[in-house]
Design an enzyme around this catalytic site. Sequence first.
Site, mmCIF file in Angstrom:
data_model
loop_
_atom_site.group_PDB
_atom_site.id
_atom_site.type_symbol
_atom_site.label_atom_id
_atom_site.label_comp_id
_atom_site.label_asym_id
_atom_site.label_seq_id
_atom_site.Cartn_x
_atom_site.Cartn_y
_atom_site.Cartn_z
ATOM 1 N N ASP A 25 27.333 36.033 1.280
ATOM 2 C CA ASP A 25 26.046 35.333 1.465
ATOM 3 C C ASP A 25 25.697 35.005 2.912
ATOM 4 O O ASP A 25 25.150 33.926 3.196
ATOM 5 C CB ASP A 25 26.032 34.041 0.638
ATOM 6 C CG ASP A 25 26.210 34.287 -0.850
ATOM 7 O OD1 ASP A 25 26.278 35.465 -1.257
ATOM 8 O OD2 ASP A 25 26.307 33.309 -1.608
ATOM 9 N N LYS A 130 23.913 38.336 -6.482
ATOM 10 C CA LYS A 130 24.506 37.418 -7.456
ATOM 11 C C LYS A 130 23.564 36.230 -7.700
ATOM 12 O O LYS A 130 22.999 35.680 -6.753
ATOM 13 C CB LYS A 130 25.879 36.946 -6.960
ATOM 14 C CG LYS A 130 25.881 36.156 -5.668
ATOM 15 C CD LYS A 130 27.320 35.954 -5.195
ATOM 16 C CE LYS A 130 27.462 35.025 -4.012
ATOM 17 N NZ LYS A 130 26.979 33.668 -4.183
ATOM 18 N N CYS A 163 30.084 28.808 -2.175
ATOM 19 C CA CYS A 163 30.198 30.172 -2.689
ATOM 20 C C CYS A 163 31.527 30.849 -2.362
ATOM 21 O O CYS A 163 32.020 31.664 -3.149
ATOM 22 C CB CYS A 163 29.012 31.004 -2.219
ATOM 23 S SG CYS A 163 27.478 30.469 -3.019
HETATM 24 N N1 TIU Z 1 26.255 30.721 -0.656
HETATM 25 C C1 TIU Z 1 26.378 29.418 -0.903
HETATM 26 O O1 TIU Z 1 27.362 28.785 -0.536
HETATM 27 N N2 TIU Z 1 25.328 28.808 -1.560
HETATM 28 C C2 TIU Z 1 24.980 27.481 -1.392
HETATM 29 O O2 TIU Z 1 24.031 27.011 -1.984
HETATM 30 N N3 TIU Z 1 25.742 26.766 -0.518
HETATM 31 C C3 TIU Z 1 25.511 25.472 -0.098
HETATM 32 O O3 TIU Z 1 26.378 24.932 0.573
HETATM 33 N N4 TIU Z 1 24.354 24.877 -0.403
#
Ligand code: TIU
Length: 229
Positions: A25, A130, A163
């Site tokens: 991500d 995802k 994530c």
């Molecule tokens: N990719 C991921 O970690 N999604 C989140 O929403 N992370 C946050 O820390 N908000």
Amino acid sequence: MAAVIPADPAPFAFTPARSALVVIDMQRDFLEPGGFGESLGNDVSLLASAIAPCQAVLAAARAAGMLVIHTREGHRPDLSDAPPAKVERGPPGMRIGDPGPMGRILIRGEPGHDIITALAPIAGEPVIDKPGKGAFYATELEPMLRHRGIEALFVAGVTTEVCVHTTVREANDRGFRCLVIADACASYFPQFHATALAMIAAQGGIFGWVSDSTRIAAALNPHREGKAA
Ligand code: TIU
């Protein structure tokens, strides 16, 4: 040929041909102003520290001929894959699907959903879209890894305690050994980053190992494609 990387709580043995680098991500929505991360009240500049270490491990993994997989968190434009419990986070008007300066927040196909330019995938590198925090939930990741005989994952990306952690926990339960690359991960909460890494390596490595980009790049260097290793 097997190799070993210094790691916590113990050295991590791996075979490059049976290992994959998974970059979680590293999207504009999390790293740049105007996206999902900022809409939740976060200082997105805190994630920038992970970019250069991600570049280093990407370069090392590519040179070693390792499988590289990227993930992106996001939803269908009609939000049919977005549970209300997730959409209802953050202030109204700045939630998933709402319009923002990088397009609709956390929606596939919008500019904010893109992986940042510095870490753009190259030809042949799968990108997993995802809908959840974990990269295994409702995705093709597990069969993709099984088909290629992958048994170890090097994990980088953001955020460490959300994530990255969820993905490592999912992977551990599925029998994959995970090496988390500390400096190639980041969080909006530095204390959560540190604690999340400590949680992985505690109790004898309860669901993984922790190392860093320098040690991983050094271990991968002898395995560069075309070189005897
Ligand atoms: N990719 C991921 O970690 N999604 C989140 O929403 N992370 C946050 O820390 N908000």
